[in-house]
Design a protein around this motif. Structure first.
Motif, PDB file in Angstrom:
ATOM      1  N   GLN A 199       0.818  -1.213   0.000  1.00  0.00           N
ATOM      2  CA  GLN A 199       0.000   0.000   0.000  1.00  0.00           C
ATOM      3  C   GLN A 199       0.850   1.260   0.000  1.00  0.00           C
ATOM      4  O   GLN A 199       0.354   2.351  -0.291  1.00  0.00           O
ATOM      5  N   GLN A 200       2.101   1.142   0.407  1.00  0.00           N
ATOM      6  CA  GLN A 200       2.960   2.326   0.393  1.00  0.00           C
ATOM      7  C   GLN A 200       4.363   1.857   0.032  1.00  0.00           C
ATOM      8  O   GLN A 200       5.263   1.835   0.856  1.00  0.00           O
ATOM      9  N   ALA A 201       4.522   1.462  -1.249  1.00  0.00           N
ATOM     10  CA  ALA A 201       5.738   0.756  -1.645  1.00  0.00           C
ATOM     11  C   ALA A 201       6.956   1.662  -1.647  1.00  0.00           C
ATOM     12  O   ALA A 201       8.033   1.271  -1.243  1.00  0.00           O
ATOM     13  N   GLY A 202       6.828   2.911  -2.095  1.00  0.00           N
ATOM     14  CA  GLY A 202       8.000   3.771  -2.162  1.00  0.00           C
ATOM     15  C   GLY A 202       7.594   5.204  -2.425  1.00  0.00           C
ATOM     16  O   GLY A 202       6.425   5.499  -2.651  1.00  0.00           O
ATOM     17  N   PRO A 203       8.547   6.134  -2.405  1.00  0.00           N
ATOM     18  CA  PRO A 203       8.219   7.563  -2.566  1.00  0.00           C
ATOM     19  C   PRO A 203       7.629   7.880  -3.935  1.00  0.00           C
ATOM     20  O   PRO A 203       6.993   8.920  -4.108  1.00  0.00           O
ATOM     21  N   HIS A 204       7.839   7.011  -4.941  1.00  0.00           N
ATOM     22  CA  HIS A 204       7.356   7.342  -6.280  1.00  0.00           C
ATOM     23  C   HIS A 204       6.096   6.571  -6.639  1.00  0.00           C
ATOM     24  O   HIS A 204       5.549   6.764  -7.709  1.00  0.00           O
ATOM     25  N   ASP A 205       5.656   5.709  -5.730  1.00  0.00           N
ATOM     26  CA  ASP A 205       4.494   4.876  -6.008  1.00  0.00           C
ATOM     27  C   ASP A 205       3.250   5.568  -5.475  1.00  0.00           C
ATOM     28  O   ASP A 205       2.651   5.149  -4.490  1.00  0.00           O
ATOM     29  N   LEU A 206       2.870   6.692  -6.115  1.00  0.00           N
ATOM     30  CA  LEU A 206       1.727   7.450  -5.630  1.00  0.00           C
ATOM     31  C   LEU A 206       0.665   7.541  -6.707  1.00  0.00           C
ATOM     32  O   LEU A 206       0.978   7.610  -7.901  1.00  0.00           O
ATOM     33  N   LEU A 207      -0.608   7.552  -6.280  1.00  0.00           N
ATOM     34  CA  LEU A 207      -1.721   7.683  -7.218  1.00  0.00           C
ATOM     35  C   LEU A 207      -1.863   9.146  -7.611  1.00  0.00           C
ATOM     36  O   LEU A 207      -1.874  10.026  -6.748  1.00  0.00           O
ATOM     37  N   PHE A 208      -1.949   9.439  -8.917  1.00  0.00           N
ATOM     38  CA  PHE A 208      -2.029  10.814  -9.451  1.00  0.00           C
ATOM     39  C   PHE A 208      -0.845  11.648  -8.962  1.00  0.00           C
ATOM     40  O   PHE A 208      -0.912  12.868  -8.922  1.00  0.00           O
ATOM     41  N   GLY A 209       0.214  10.986  -8.515  1.00  0.00           N
ATOM     42  CA  GLY A 209       1.395  11.715  -8.096  1.00  0.00           C
ATOM     43  C   GLY A 209       1.356  12.278  -6.688  1.00  0.00           C
ATOM     44  O   GLY A 209       2.340  12.819  -6.216  1.00  0.00           O
ATOM     45  N   PHE A 210       0.223  12.176  -5.972  1.00  0.00           N
ATOM     46  CA  PHE A 210       0.251  12.730  -4.613  1.00  0.00           C
ATOM     47  C   PHE A 210      -0.482  11.881  -3.581  1.00  0.00           C
ATOM     48  O   PHE A 210      -0.320  12.112  -2.390  1.00  0.00           O
ATOM     49  N   ALA A 280      -5.616  -2.580   8.421  1.00  0.00           N
ATOM     50  CA  ALA A 280      -4.537  -3.225   7.676  1.00  0.00           C
ATOM     51  C   ALA A 280      -4.813  -3.221   6.176  1.00  0.00           C
ATOM     52  O   ALA A 280      -3.918  -2.985   5.379  1.00  0.00           O
ATOM     53  N   LEU A 281      -6.072  -3.496   5.793  1.00  0.00           N
ATOM     54  CA  LEU A 281      -6.361  -3.665   4.374  1.00  0.00           C
ATOM     55  C   LEU A 281      -6.636  -2.342   3.673  1.00  0.00           C
ATOM     56  O   LEU A 281      -6.333  -2.186   2.493  1.00  0.00           O
ATOM     57  N   PHE A 282      -7.235  -1.384   4.378  1.00  0.00           N
ATOM     58  CA  PHE A 282      -7.694  -0.179   3.687  1.00  0.00           C
ATOM     59  C   PHE A 282      -7.029   1.108   4.173  1.00  0.00           C
ATOM     60  O   PHE A 282      -7.016   2.091   3.465  1.00  0.00           O
ATOM     61  N   LEU A 283      -6.529   1.120   5.400  1.00  0.00           N
ATOM     62  CA  LEU A 283      -5.943   2.366   5.913  1.00  0.00           C
ATOM     63  C   LEU A 283      -4.423   2.288   6.025  1.00  0.00           C
ATOM     64  O   LEU A 283      -3.803   2.992   6.820  1.00  0.00           O
ATOM     65  N   GLY A 284      -3.820   1.391   5.253  1.00  0.00           N
ATOM     66  CA  GLY A 284      -2.365   1.380   5.196  1.00  0.00           C
ATOM     67  C   GLY A 284      -1.670   0.819   6.425  1.00  0.00           C
ATOM     68  O   GLY A 284      -0.484   1.080   6.613  1.00  0.00           O
ATOM     69  N   GLY A 285      -2.372   0.058   7.260  1.00  0.00           N
ATOM     70  CA  GLY A 285      -1.732  -0.624   8.390  1.00  0.00           C
ATOM     71  C   GLY A 285      -0.848   0.276   9.212  1.00  0.00           C
ATOM     72  O   GLY A 285      -1.300   1.261   9.783  1.00  0.00           O
ATOM     73  N   TRP A 286       0.469  -0.059   9.252  1.00  0.00           N
ATOM     74  CA  TRP A 286       1.397   0.689  10.103  1.00  0.00           C
ATOM     75  C   TRP A 286       1.951   1.929   9.422  1.00  0.00           C
ATOM     76  O   TRP A 286       2.774   2.630   9.999  1.00  0.00           O
ATOM     77  N   HIS A 287       1.566   2.192   8.149  1.00  0.00           N
ATOM     78  CA  HIS A 287       2.189   3.281   7.402  1.00  0.00           C
ATOM     79  C   HIS A 287       1.725   4.646   7.881  1.00  0.00           C
ATOM     80  O   HIS A 287       0.579   4.837   8.246  1.00  0.00           O
ATOM     81  N   ILE A 288       2.656   5.595   7.845  1.00  0.00           N
ATOM     82  CA  ILE A 288       2.327   7.009   8.003  1.00  0.00           C
ATOM     83  C   ILE A 288       2.417   7.616   6.607  1.00  0.00           C
ATOM     84  O   ILE A 288       3.390   7.359   5.893  1.00  0.00           O
ATOM     85  N   PRO A 289       1.420   8.392   6.178  1.00  0.00           N
ATOM     86  CA  PRO A 289       1.477   8.911   4.811  1.00  0.00           C
ATOM     87  C   PRO A 289       2.747   9.730   4.557  1.00  0.00           C
ATOM     88  O   PRO A 289       3.158  10.523   5.408  1.00  0.00           O
ATOM     89  N   TYR A 290       3.348   9.513   3.388  1.00  0.00           N
ATOM     90  CA  TYR A 290       4.537  10.274   2.931  1.00  0.00           C
ATOM     91  C   TYR A 290       5.752  10.095   3.840  1.00  0.00           C
ATOM     92  O   TYR A 290       6.660  10.897   3.820  1.00  0.00           O
ATOM     93  N   PHE A 291       5.746   9.066   4.686  1.00  0.00           N
ATOM     94  CA  PHE A 291       6.895   8.825   5.549  1.00  0.00           C
ATOM     95  C   PHE A 291       7.492   7.480   5.160  1.00  0.00           C
ATOM     96  O   PHE A 291       6.848   6.449   5.286  1.00  0.00           O
ATOM     97  N   TYR A 292       8.723   7.499   4.606  1.00  0.00           N
ATOM     98  CA  TYR A 292       9.340   6.275   4.124  1.00  0.00           C
ATOM     99  C   TYR A 292      10.632   6.045   4.894  1.00  0.00           C
ATOM    100  O   TYR A 292      11.663   6.612   4.542  1.00  0.00           O
ATOM    101  N   PRO A 293      10.585   5.272   6.000  1.00  0.00           N
ATOM    102  CA  PRO A 293      11.820   5.050   6.770  1.00  0.00           C
ATOM    103  C   PRO A 293      12.827   4.256   5.942  1.00  0.00           C
ATOM    104  O   PRO A 293      12.465   3.338   5.195  1.00  0.00           O
ATOM    105  N   ALA A 294      14.089   4.616   6.076  1.00  0.00           N
ATOM    106  CA  ALA A 294      15.145   3.956   5.308  1.00  0.00           C
ATOM    107  C   ALA A 294      15.360   2.533   5.810  1.00  0.00           C
ATOM    108  O   ALA A 294      15.726   1.645   5.051  1.00  0.00           O
TER     109      ALA A 294
END
Lengths: 362, 171
Positions: A199-210, A280-294
């Protein structure tokens, strides 16, 4: 091997304690939230057998002793088994019901995989490749507990309540199952951890770019159908016609004491399971939007667990809000909603999702 | 009977209506939560988050016209003002007043009550006794609303008890 067992035990403890303590707390949330929504104060009278020191007075005024008083009351009440009832199955039913609700949480991940002692682990009891199917199985098994309760009570009212409950649960389980298939098609996995990761694979994997590619963004109809069917599966208002809290007699009419308490507990546990699944299925589980830990592990993992728990708590709040806002569906209305509303729409959702996947690939 | 209202397609999905309902209840939740929190932190300018009156600790303000438990007024020397004219006993629709007159030692006043009982188990709190009294000897302004007894006999209040009651304004 001992490390593996230790990690598993730790995960079971985290998930189990989280679900059970949140379920206990939900009885309090339900009382207080409904009171605040209705311009009331809510329960604030229970104390420790009249012992009311100044230090504990805020807890008393918030009504936090009421869950303890509830539990104590349940334990002290007479545990009555009707003489005509099948004693084994009658006693088994509440345990089965609660058990099936609790084990469903086993495949829901709290955080991303991380390295510890040379092992790749995650706060997830079982990382099953068929996680979604396992959830269906666990939730559907819940019907057995409910039906056994009504069937073995040797009470016609309980029997009718069990029929209503199984009809409602069947119609909602099918809608739950079909509405998740869109998510499975989209993210290409049945393992819930993989679905969250996709659901949040990487910084460039965004719908409509944002927009982050969360389930709620990619599958808005699926989200709506899943949440509705999920609320129906918990058998709470607005879908509480199996027991009809205030007026209809339901499948657990013959139960008393803690066995009755376990049925009530099951409703709360199922609420948390549905909230956890939705997160987990619809709200991105543990992800924080636009936050991609290294990297993962350490503070990042703690943050992920907290974010996931926050999302679950928010969804629980939302479901209590729904429960205290909407009036109850009539039996035929709930059936029509399930079979003629949710189910066909979920199938249409699969077709549209399939077409869009093919279009975007080609 | 009201004719059944035809619902539009959007209404039949319930979605907008459910959303409006959720917004209303959620607004109540957040506004009340804010008010509760602000008042807990000591702010008295915000209105309370709940309309509840915490009954045994807090009481509703009573209207001065409210008819509450009876009291017998006294003369300056402490004797009852009642002259045992039996007007209240006569006018009482519930027949709950029972007076036994006796001679008053004061030569300017004819009678005084030897007994003045009110059976509060029968009283309907109509206030006719107060209106009928020519001497302003009985009033219903004590502000006492809750009185109970474990037997019918204990609900009969005697003259001494009624004389001991204070008006609500003096408490």
């Amino acid at each position: 091997m001992w490390v593996d067992i230790g990690i598993t035990v730790f995960n079971v403890l985290v998930a189990g304690l989280f679900v059970l303590s949140l379920a206990g707390l939900l009885t309090w949330v339900e009382r207080k939230q409904s009171a605040v929504m209705q311009d009331r104060i809510g329960a604030n009278r229970a104390d420790l057998f009249g012992w009311d020191p100044k230090l504990l007075r805020p807890i008393r005024r918030l009504g936090l002793f009421h869950p303890i008083a509830d539990g104590l009351k349940m334990f002290l009440k007479e545990d009555y088994i009707p003489p005509e009832a099948n004693k084994l199955l009658f006693s088994l039913a509440p345990f089965l019901s609660l058990f099936c609700g609790l084990i469903a949480f086993a495949v829901i991940p709290f955080c991303d995989k991380f390295q510890v002692w040379g092992k790749t682990v995650s706060v997830q009891v079982a990382s099953l490749d068929i996680g979604v199917l396992y959830i269906f199985a666990a939730l559907s098994m819940g019907i057995y507990g409910v039906f056994l309760a009504g069937y073995t009570s040797k009470n016609n009212w309980a029997y009718l309540g069990a029929l209503r409950a199984s009809a409602l649960m069947l119609s909602s389980e099918i809608a739950i199952g079909v509405s998740i298939i869109g998510v499975v098609m989209l993210y290409g996995s049945m393992e819930i951890g993989d679905i969250v990761r996709a659901q949040q694979a990487g910084p460039h994997d965004l719908l409509f770019g944002f927009l982050p590619k969360w389930g709620i963004v990619m599958q808005p109809l699926g989200f709506l159908l899943f949440l509705t069917a999920g609320i129906a599966a918990t058998k709470r208002i607005p879908f509480d016609m199996p027991e009809g809290e205030s007026e209809i007699i339901g499948y657990f009419v013959e139960y008393s004491g803690m066995k009755f308490g376990m049925f009530m507990m099951t409703d709360f546990v199922e609420t948390i399971v549905v909230a956890g699944l939705t997160a987990a299925l619809f709200l991105g589980g543990w992800h924080i939007p636009y936050f991609y830990p290294a990297h993962t592990g350490g503070w990042i993992t703690v943050l992920q667990v907290l974010v996931f728990m926050l999302k679950v708590c928010f969804l629980c709040w939302f479901m209590v809000l729904v429960r205290w806002t909407l009036p109850r569906f009539r039996y035929d209305q709930a059936m029509r909603l399930g079979w003629m509303g949710l189910f066909p729409l979920a199938i249409a959702n699969i077709v549209v999702t399939g077409i869009m996947i093919v279009m975007s690939n080609g | 009977m009201q004719p059944r209202v035809k619902l539009g397609l959007l209404q039949r999905t319930y979605i907008p209506e459910v959303l409006i309902g959720l917004i209303i209840t959620a607004r109540h939740f957040f506004v009340n939560l804010r008010n509760h929190t602000l008042r807990l932190m000591g702010s008295r300018s915000v209105q309370p988050g709940a309309v509840t009156i915490q009954y045994p600790e807090e009481r509703r303000p009573l209207s001065p016209r409210l008819r509450s438990l009876h009291r017998l007024t006294k003369r300056e020397d402490g004797a009852p003002r009642c002259v045992a004219c039996l007007m209240c006993e006569t006018v009482c629709p519930a027949r709950c007043i029972y007076i036994v007159p006796k001679e008053n030692p004061d030569p300017h006043i004819e009678k005084m009550p030897a007994r003045f009982d009110i059976d509060l188990g029968r009283c309907v709190f109509c206030g006719f006794c107060v209106e009928a009294c020519p001497e302003d000897a009985i009033r219903m302004d004590t502000g006492i609303l809750q009185f109970s007894a474990s037997s019918r006999k204990d609900m009969i209040y005697t003259m001494d008890q009624l004389l001991a009651h204070k008006p609500a304004s003096s408490q």
